[in-house]
Design a protein around this motif. Structure first.
Motif, mmCIF file in Angstrom:
data_model
loop_
_atom_site.group_PDB
_atom_site.id
_atom_site.type_symbol
_atom_site.label_atom_id
_atom_site.label_comp_id
_atom_site.label_asym_id
_atom_site.label_seq_id
_atom_site.Cartn_x
_atom_site.Cartn_y
_atom_site.Cartn_z
ATOM 1 N N ILE A 141 60.600 -27.324 80.673
ATOM 2 C CA ILE A 141 59.911 -26.080 80.325
ATOM 3 C C ILE A 141 58.580 -25.996 81.063
ATOM 4 C CG2 ILE A 141 58.764 -24.782 78.480
ATOM 5 C CD1 ILE A 141 60.928 -25.831 76.552
ATOM 6 N N THR A 142 57.865 -27.103 81.132
ATOM 7 C CA THR A 142 56.570 -27.104 81.805
ATOM 8 C C THR A 142 56.712 -26.738 83.276
ATOM 9 O OG1 THR A 142 55.685 -28.718 80.239
ATOM 10 C CG2 THR A 142 54.538 -28.493 82.353
ATOM 11 N N ILE A 143 57.653 -27.364 83.972
ATOM 12 C CA ILE A 143 57.867 -27.053 85.394
ATOM 13 C C ILE A 143 58.299 -25.600 85.554
ATOM 14 C CG2 ILE A 143 59.328 -27.522 87.405
ATOM 15 C CD1 ILE A 143 57.115 -29.609 86.891
ATOM 16 N N MET A 144 59.248 -25.166 84.712
ATOM 17 C CA MET A 144 59.718 -23.784 84.815
ATOM 18 C C MET A 144 58.569 -22.811 84.623
ATOM 19 S SD MET A 144 62.720 -21.746 82.890
ATOM 20 C CE MET A 144 62.932 -20.009 83.221
ATOM 21 N N GLU A 145 57.740 -23.051 83.630
ATOM 22 C CA GLU A 145 56.668 -22.105 83.321
ATOM 23 C C GLU A 145 55.549 -22.124 84.352
ATOM 24 O OE1 GLU A 145 56.912 -19.623 81.217
ATOM 25 O OE2 GLU A 145 58.907 -20.446 80.975
ATOM 26 N N LEU A 173 61.221 -15.626 86.941
ATOM 27 C CA LEU A 173 62.108 -16.422 86.096
ATOM 28 C C LEU A 173 63.188 -17.108 86.922
ATOM 29 C CD1 LEU A 173 62.444 -14.120 82.962
ATOM 30 C CD2 LEU A 173 61.234 -16.299 83.140
ATOM 31 N N SER A 174 63.658 -16.443 87.959
ATOM 32 C CA SER A 174 64.645 -17.061 88.854
ATOM 33 C C SER A 174 64.038 -18.254 89.584
ATOM 34 C CB SER A 174 65.169 -16.039 89.869
ATOM 35 O OG SER A 174 65.817 -14.982 89.199
ATOM 36 N N CYS A 175 62.821 -18.096 90.066
ATOM 37 C CA CYS A 175 62.126 -19.203 90.737
ATOM 38 C C CYS A 175 61.880 -20.357 89.765
ATOM 39 C CB CYS A 175 60.801 -18.728 91.333
ATOM 40 S SG CYS A 175 60.978 -17.619 92.735
ATOM 41 N N TRP A 197 58.289 -5.653 85.748
ATOM 42 C CA TRP A 197 59.610 -6.150 85.366
ATOM 43 C C TRP A 197 60.344 -6.787 86.537
ATOM 44 C CZ3 TRP A 197 60.021 -6.827 80.467
ATOM 45 C CH2 TRP A 197 59.270 -6.020 79.608
ATOM 46 N N SER A 198 60.218 -6.219 87.723
ATOM 47 C CA SER A 198 60.902 -6.821 88.878
ATOM 48 C C SER A 198 60.285 -8.167 89.233
ATOM 49 C CB SER A 198 60.906 -5.869 90.078
ATOM 50 O OG SER A 198 59.590 -5.530 90.456
ATOM 51 N N SER A 199 58.977 -8.303 89.106
ATOM 52 C CA SER A 199 58.357 -9.600 89.387
ATOM 53 C C SER A 199 58.755 -10.625 88.328
ATOM 54 C CB SER A 199 56.836 -9.480 89.484
ATOM 55 O OG SER A 199 56.274 -9.161 88.243
ATOM 56 N N MET A 200 58.993 -10.170 87.108
ATOM 57 C CA MET A 200 59.445 -11.094 86.075
ATOM 58 C C MET A 200 60.834 -11.644 86.402
ATOM 59 S SD MET A 200 59.705 -10.743 81.931
ATOM 60 C CE MET A 200 58.065 -10.102 81.792
ATOM 61 N N ALA A 258 57.172 -20.121 87.161
ATOM 62 C CA ALA A 258 57.429 -18.725 86.787
ATOM 63 C C ALA A 258 56.128 -17.950 86.578
ATOM 64 C CB ALA A 258 58.286 -18.664 85.523
ATOM 65 N N ILE A 259 55.191 -18.527 85.866
ATOM 66 C CA ILE A 259 53.930 -17.828 85.611
ATOM 67 C C ILE A 259 53.155 -17.646 86.904
ATOM 68 C CG2 ILE A 259 51.688 -17.987 84.451
ATOM 69 C CD1 ILE A 259 53.236 -19.407 82.121
ATOM 70 N N GLY A 260 53.134 -18.687 87.726
ATOM 71 C CA GLY A 260 52.439 -18.584 89.011
ATOM 72 C C GLY A 260 53.010 -17.496 89.897
ATOM 73 N N VAL A 261 54.336 -17.449 89.998
ATOM 74 C CA VAL A 261 54.988 -16.431 90.818
ATOM 75 C C VAL A 261 54.746 -15.047 90.226
ATOM 76 C CG1 VAL A 261 57.245 -15.544 91.568
ATOM 77 C CG2 VAL A 261 56.727 -17.978 91.783
ATOM 78 N N ASP A 262 54.862 -14.942 88.907
ATOM 79 C CA ASP A 262 54.685 -13.635 88.271
ATOM 80 C C ASP A 262 53.265 -13.106 88.460
ATOM 81 O OD1 ASP A 262 55.970 -11.548 86.766
ATOM 82 O OD2 ASP A 262 54.643 -12.092 85.122
ATOM 83 N N LEU A 263 52.276 -13.942 88.246
ATOM 84 C CA LEU A 263 50.897 -13.497 88.426
ATOM 85 C C LEU A 263 50.612 -13.133 89.878
ATOM 86 C CD1 LEU A 263 48.983 -15.977 86.082
ATOM 87 C CD2 LEU A 263 49.412 -13.542 85.690
#
Length: 129
Positions: free
Chosen positions: A62-66, A95-97, A88-91, A69-74
Motif C-alpha cells: 500500500i505504501t509503495i502504491m500510494e 492508480l494504474s502507475c 478524474w483522468s489523472s486519477m 499514485a499520489i505523486g503521479v496524481d499531484l
C-alpha cells in the motif's frame, strides 16, 4: 479509499498538496487494511491477529502504491478539482502507475510467505460443481 480521500481533500476541504497527500494516503491505507482484516475475521481469525497480519502483509505494498499514485496524481492533476476531466483522468493514470509499482512488492511478499497469493477458486470451499 484513494478516491474518497482525494475527493474529500481536493473537492471539499481544498487542502494544499501536502495535506492532500496525507489525507489520501490515510483513506487508501485504511481501506486496504479493512479489506484485509475483514475477510480474515470472517475466516475466524481474531481482530488482533487479523490486524497484525494486515499490518505486515499490506503496509509495504500500500505504501509503495500510494507514494507512486499520489505523486503521479499531484503531478498530472495539479490544481484540478473533481468537476474537471483532468482530475478524474489523472486519477486513472495514477492508480494504474501505483498498481504497476506495487506489483513486484506483492510478488516479493508472496514469495517470502508474508502475504498469501490468490488461489484458484476451484480449490476452495466455494467451488461449484
Amino acid at each position: 479509499g484513494e478516491i474518497v480521500g482525494l475527493t474529500l481533500a481536493v473537492g471539499i476541504l481544498a487542502t494544499p498538496p501536502t495535506a492532500t497527500a496525507l489525507i489520501t494516503f490515510a483513506f487508501a491505507y485504511s481501506a486496504g487494511f479493512a479489506l484485509t482484516v475483514g475477510p480474515l475475521m470472517q475466516e475466524g481469525t481474531g481482530f488482533g491477529q487479523a490486524a497484525r497480519d494486515a499490518l505486515y502483509s499490506e503496509t509495504p505494498s500500500i505504501t509503495i502504491m500510494e507514494i507512486v499514485a499520489i505523486g503521479v496524481d499531484l503531478t498530472l492533476a495539479g490544481s484540478a478539482g473533481p468537476t474537471q476531466v483532468l482530475f478524474w483522468s489523472s486519477m486513472i493514470v495514477s492508480l494504474s502507475c501505483g498498481l504497476l509499482a506495487a506489483y513486484p512488492v506483492n510478488l516479493v511478499l508472496i514469495r517470502h510467505g508474508i502475504k498469501a497469493g490468490m488461489m484458484d477458486p476451484r480449490n476452495t470451499d466455494h467451488a461449484h460443481g
